[in-house]
Write a protein that holds these residues in place. Structure first.
Motif, PDB file in Angstrom:
ATOM      1  N   VAL A 121       0.818  -1.214   0.000  1.00  0.00           N
ATOM      2  CA  VAL A 121       0.000   0.000   0.000  1.00  0.00           C
ATOM      3  C   VAL A 121       0.851   1.263   0.000  1.00  0.00           C
ATOM      4  O   VAL A 121       0.410   2.289  -0.499  1.00  0.00           O
ATOM      5  CB  VAL A 121      -0.992   0.068   1.180  1.00  0.00           C
ATOM      6  CG1 VAL A 121      -2.060  -0.969   1.056  1.00  0.00           C
ATOM      7  CG2 VAL A 121      -0.299  -0.035   2.501  1.00  0.00           C
ATOM      8  N   LEU A 189      11.016  -0.911  10.671  1.00  0.00           N
ATOM      9  CA  LEU A 189       9.799  -0.280  11.167  1.00  0.00           C
ATOM     10  C   LEU A 189       8.921   0.147  10.000  1.00  0.00           C
ATOM     11  O   LEU A 189       7.715  -0.126   9.968  1.00  0.00           O
ATOM     12  CB  LEU A 189      10.228   0.945  11.970  1.00  0.00           C
ATOM     13  CG  LEU A 189       9.313   1.429  13.036  1.00  0.00           C
ATOM     14  CD1 LEU A 189       9.088   0.313  14.022  1.00  0.00           C
ATOM     15  CD2 LEU A 189       9.955   2.610  13.734  1.00  0.00           C
ATOM     16  N   ILE A 193       5.200  -1.521   9.088  1.00  0.00           N
ATOM     17  CA  ILE A 193       3.943  -0.778   8.933  1.00  0.00           C
ATOM     18  C   ILE A 193       3.307  -1.156   7.598  1.00  0.00           C
ATOM     19  O   ILE A 193       2.108  -1.427   7.495  1.00  0.00           O
ATOM     20  CB  ILE A 193       4.214   0.741   9.014  1.00  0.00           C
ATOM     21  CG1 ILE A 193       4.636   1.125  10.426  1.00  0.00           C
ATOM     22  CG2 ILE A 193       2.994   1.531   8.591  1.00  0.00           C
ATOM     23  CD1 ILE A 193       5.041   2.572  10.571  1.00  0.00           C
ATOM     24  N   ILE A 196       1.723  -4.738   7.603  1.00  0.00           N
ATOM     25  CA  ILE A 196       0.486  -4.883   8.363  1.00  0.00           C
ATOM     26  C   ILE A 196      -0.669  -4.202   7.623  1.00  0.00           C
ATOM     27  O   ILE A 196      -1.751  -4.774   7.470  1.00  0.00           O
ATOM     28  CB  ILE A 196       0.665  -4.305   9.782  1.00  0.00           C
ATOM     29  CG1 ILE A 196       1.785  -5.043  10.511  1.00  0.00           C
ATOM     30  CG2 ILE A 196      -0.626  -4.403  10.561  1.00  0.00           C
ATOM     31  CD1 ILE A 196       2.256  -4.350  11.764  1.00  0.00           C
ATOM     32  N   VAL A 197      -0.421  -2.968   7.157  1.00  0.00           N
ATOM     33  CA  VAL A 197      -1.497  -2.243   6.471  1.00  0.00           C
ATOM     34  C   VAL A 197      -1.868  -2.966   5.180  1.00  0.00           C
ATOM     35  O   VAL A 197      -3.051  -3.076   4.843  1.00  0.00           O
ATOM     36  CB  VAL A 197      -1.081  -0.781   6.201  1.00  0.00           C
ATOM     37  CG1 VAL A 197      -2.158  -0.055   5.435  1.00  0.00           C
ATOM     38  CG2 VAL A 197      -0.797  -0.071   7.508  1.00  0.00           C
ATOM     39  N   MET A 200      -4.064  -5.885   5.970  1.00  0.00           N
ATOM     40  CA  MET A 200      -5.404  -5.537   6.437  1.00  0.00           C
ATOM     41  C   MET A 200      -6.257  -4.920   5.342  1.00  0.00           C
ATOM     42  O   MET A 200      -7.465  -5.103   5.314  1.00  0.00           O
ATOM     43  CB  MET A 200      -5.301  -4.587   7.633  1.00  0.00           C
ATOM     44  CG  MET A 200      -4.805  -5.324   8.864  1.00  0.00           C
ATOM     45  SD  MET A 200      -4.752  -4.295  10.315  1.00  0.00           S
ATOM     46  CE  MET A 200      -6.476  -4.151  10.725  1.00  0.00           C
ATOM     47  N   ASN A 201      -5.644  -4.186   4.419  1.00  0.00           N
ATOM     48  CA  ASN A 201      -6.450  -3.392   3.489  1.00  0.00           C
ATOM     49  C   ASN A 201      -6.429  -3.860   2.037  1.00  0.00           C
ATOM     50  O   ASN A 201      -7.218  -3.376   1.250  1.00  0.00           O
ATOM     51  CB  ASN A 201      -5.996  -1.937   3.533  1.00  0.00           C
ATOM     52  CG  ASN A 201      -6.596  -1.204   4.709  1.00  0.00           C
ATOM     53  OD1 ASN A 201      -7.396  -1.754   5.452  1.00  0.00           O
ATOM     54  ND2 ASN A 201      -6.218   0.040   4.875  1.00  0.00           N
ATOM     55  N   MET A 227       7.445  -4.294  16.036  1.00  0.00           N
ATOM     56  CA  MET A 227       7.128  -2.884  16.229  1.00  0.00           C
ATOM     57  C   MET A 227       6.825  -2.567  17.682  1.00  0.00           C
ATOM     58  O   MET A 227       7.084  -1.464  18.148  1.00  0.00           O
ATOM     59  CB  MET A 227       5.968  -2.496  15.328  1.00  0.00           C
ATOM     60  CG  MET A 227       6.399  -2.528  13.883  1.00  0.00           C
ATOM     61  SD  MET A 227       5.093  -2.149  12.787  1.00  0.00           S
ATOM     62  CE  MET A 227       4.577  -0.610  13.444  1.00  0.00           C
TER      63      MET A 227
END
Lengths: 571, 200
Positions: A121, A189, A193, A196-197, A200-201, A227
């Motif tokens: 993303v 890091l 991020i 994970i995003v 989820m998306n 994280m």
């Protein structure tokens, strides 16, 4: 240079959707935001760093087995160089090999492909992540050549030794080491991020939580774990850097500071870190074993819950590294219990794997061999950990070669065996050609057998009372008699390093091979096998983005012609 | 046996595009804030441990100046009001971007006031002999408050960027929420630091 001719333009990897095909070499490789390109860059960098770290091990093992000789290819090893080599071997293998290979390289490559997304993303943050990582890798290598030499205070970097240049004699090397490690964390890091995003998306239509392949679950759980645990270590690292360069006294007891504080901050991150690299490796192994056992994964949901439980528990075990650092014995009891508890979810994961194998029609391909040897080798690592987690026996074994052999029996399966398992399994998808199975199997046995000959002697040495971080054991008469064990370990290491040449030969042959790999060479179900090898820009042709109809492990379903059932196939 | 196996494969309706729980940027920012919160948790716990071991339980240590608690209380209020005003800006933004421009600017101004006030305070404290090297008291003060100040400056830069986008009516809802979240992190972290470092 001949940029125009060396850059193949038939398949642009840039993330430019306007069909801009004539970008230069620099733009293509340094600014590409395609997740597959970034994954390959992470992979090559980590393989390069693994070679560096492995050769470091060769140099200091030679010094230990044959003290004072001129090591071929290096020369005499001074005590300072010895310390710098062991420190940087550990740091490189964990932060620049295990993490980039298992999480960054395979996470970047597999997450979008396995969940049916066209890219991450935040593609530009992803690019930034690799650039920061590359700078950190260059810094750690550069730190070996600065005045005073590389940092020699062990990868745990305990103050006051690490905090004061007067003690460690490598002021510049120590600071660069610390900055490199901190930058590397920033890189992961940003990557975490993104992972994970993205999960989820950006999942394909129809992909529910329990249709996500285990590998993706594991990488994302590991990212969350990373994280949440890395913040205190970055805090501690900033304080250590201030102590080194600005002459503060955070860790200096003479000025009101506390050196044990660093140990808490370090291990609060350091122990979850073990699971940060373990979980992705277990994910690869589970995916590979389900594919080659041709059987539905046993206990999918249990396994996801178990991974989460492991992650949660791993926050409550850190002080088992400090049993002899003067912590309260009552606290040692608590941490013994939590540490031994964590073997329950890990055993559960191994039982899931064994139950999946039971009754399957197992195919012994190269990736499968790596995956099976992961289970066997990691089991030894886990079982020996019980003695170290229990404070009673740890007081004797602490900082001996037993500890060293124990964590190599966990990290070697994780980083090297898990890394090769993933590499041999997903190689056709990444590069579009097949690896040779015979060479692959020679390399497998040539790696796994010498490995046991390196570290089983070290268990014996550790039980015999041999302390870590000693430059020359001939100075200790009661330890000198165990020299044959040290020689065995070193010779086995040399054999193992030589067998890696088979791997590189195999790799070289396959990369040059004209023979194209099929779309789904292993007949697996997950989505990455439903696109050509290697996948085109955007992963699937725009009108063929996959939809998901079922879970990822529907192998050998009765009343079907084939023994696999891809996730995207309408029933 | 066969029945048990078959029952695991259920017929499903035709897959549809799933709905996003949160926009990408907002979710990414929330994850980032969790990590940042852990960073400050690390600083604070280190501070509390070192403080609890201070020689003779003397805190601040002998010869070190007292922190300007009263002035900073005013400054804390300014920062909290800044956060509140940004909340108003968000409400106004939902009606029209035009109406959000002024409260947004006020919020930035209050944030700048906070950072400037901190700078003046640091200059005074340095003059009174509180430095990074003078004691762990001074070192932790500059470390923790300085880390917060760096975040405040970074967040203000993001707010200024967003304000220019807002003025040109080019700021999306999720970008607004993302920078707002980051500023709220800075704003809400401060009272905790004030309590732990200045008061406790």
């Amino acid at each position: 240079m001949a940029q125009a001719t060396t850059a193949p333009v038939q398949d642009t990897h840039g993330h430019d959707t306007h069909g801009h095909h004539d970008e230069g070499w620099f733009k293509k490789y340094f600014w590409s935001t395609d997740h597959k390109m970034i994954a390959k860059q992470y992979l090559w960098t980590s393989i390069f760093m693994a070679v560096v770290g492995g050769l470091m091990a060769y140099v200091f093992r030679m010094q230990l087995a044959f003290p004072g000789i001129e090591v071929p290819g290096f020369g005499l090893v001074s005590p300072g160089e010895y310390n710098a080599l062991i420190t940087n071997h550990g740091s490189i293998m964990i932060f620049w090999v295990a993490m980039p290979m298992l999480i960054a390289a395979w996470g970047n490559f597999l997450i979008p492909l396995m969940i049916g997304a066209d890219d991450m993303v935040f593609p530009r943050i992803n690019r930034l992540s690799f650039q920061i990582f590359l700078i950190s890798a260059i810094l750690i290598l550069a730190s070996l050549f600065v005045q005073g030499g590389g940092f020699g205070g062990a990868w745990t970097s305990y103050p006051p030794l690490s905090a004061n240049p007067e003690y460690n004699l490598t002021g510049l090397g120590a600071s660069i080491w610390l900055i490199a490690v901190a930058l590397e964390f920033v890189a992961f890091l940003l990557g975490g991020i993104n992972f994970i995003v993205t999960l989820m998306n950006s999942r394909a239509p129809g992909m529910k939580a329990y249709d996500i392949p285990v590998t993706v679950w594991m990488i994302v759980i590991a990212s969350i774990l990373f994280m949440l645990s890395v913040g205190p270590l970055i805090a501690g690292a900033i304080m250590l850097l201030f102590d080194q360069t600005l002459n503060t006294g955070f860790y200096d007891p003479a000025r009101g500071g506390d050196p044990i504080l660093w140990q808490h901050l370090f291990w609060f991150f350091g122990h979850p870190e073990v699971y940060v690299v373990l979980l992705p490796a277990i994910g690869f192994v589970i995916d590979i074993i389900a594919t080659f056992a041709r059987k539905k994964l046993f206990g999918y949901k249990i396994m996801v819950y178990t991974a989460v439980a492991t992650a949660v528990l791993s926050f409550f075990v850190w002080a088992h590294h400090q049993f002899i650092a003067g912590i309260d014995p009552r606290m040692a009891n608590v941490f013994t219990v939590t540490t031994l508890l964590i073997s329950v979810p890990i055993a559960e994961l191994l039982f899931v794997i064994i139950a999946t194998l039971y009754g399957g029609s197992i195919k012994f391909t190269t990736p499968m061999l790596w995956a099976l040897s992961f289970v066997a080798t990691f089991l030894i690592g886990g079982v020996t950990g019980i003695f170290l987690g229990a404070s009673g026996s740890d007081i004797y074994l602490h900082d001996t070669y037993f500890v060293l052999a124990h964590f190599h029996y966990t990290f070697f399966p994780i980083a090297i065996i898990g890394g090769f398992a993933a590499f041999t399994y997903w190689f056709p998808k990444m590069f579009g050609t097949m690896l040779d199975e015979t060479l692959g199997k020679i390399h497998f046995w040539g790696t796994v057998i010498p490995f046991q000959f390196i570290f089983i002697p070290l268990f014996a040495l550790g039980l015999g009372g041999q302390h870590r971080r000693i430059y020359n054991f001939q100075n200790f008469p009661e330890l000198a008699s165990m020299q044959p064990l040290r020689v065995t370990a070193t010779l086995a290491l040399i054999v193992m390093i030589l067998f890696q040449l088979v791997f590189f030969w195999n790799l070289f042959r396959s990369l040059r091979s004209k023979e194209k790999a099929p779309m789904n060479p292993w007949k697996a179900n997950t989505l990455e096998w439903t696109t050509p090898s290697p996948p085109p820009h955007g992963n699937w042709p725009p009108d063929q983005m996959p939809k998901v109809y079922r879970g990822p492990y529907e192998y050998s379903v009765p009343d079907r012609d084939t023994d696999y059932w891809p996730q995207n196939e309408p029933s | 046996m066969e029945h048990a196996l078959e029952s695991t494969v259920q017929e499903r309706p035709e897959p549809r595009e799933g709905e996003k729980l949160l926009p990408d940027g907002v979710l990414g920012m929330i994850l980032f804030i969790f990590t940042e919160a852990m960073l400050f948790a690390g600083f604070i716990s280190a501070f509390v441990i070192v403080k609890s071991q201070a020689a003779g339980q003397m805190w601040p240590p002998f010869g070190q100046p007292r922190l300007p608690v009263e002035e900073t209380a005013v400054n804390t209020a300014a920062l909290l009001v800044s956060g509140l005003v940004l909340g108003f800006a968000q409400f106004a933004f939902r009606r029209s971007a035009r109406q959000a421009v002024l409260p947004f600017a006020v919020s930035i101004f209050l944030g700048l006031f906070f950072v400037g006030f901190q700078g003046v305070e640091w200059a005074q404290l340095l003059g009174q002999g509180l430095t990074l090297q003078s004691s762990t008291y001074g070192a932790f003060f500059y470390l923790i408050v300085g880390a917060h100040a760096i975040h405040a400056v970074g967040a203000l830069a993001a707010l200024v960027w967003a304000w220019f986008r807002l003025r040109d009516d080019d700021l999306g809802q999720s970008a607004f929420t993302t920078v707002q979240l980051f500023w709220y992190f800075v704003v809400l972290l401060w009272p905790i630091l004030y309590w732990k470092v200045y008061l406790a």
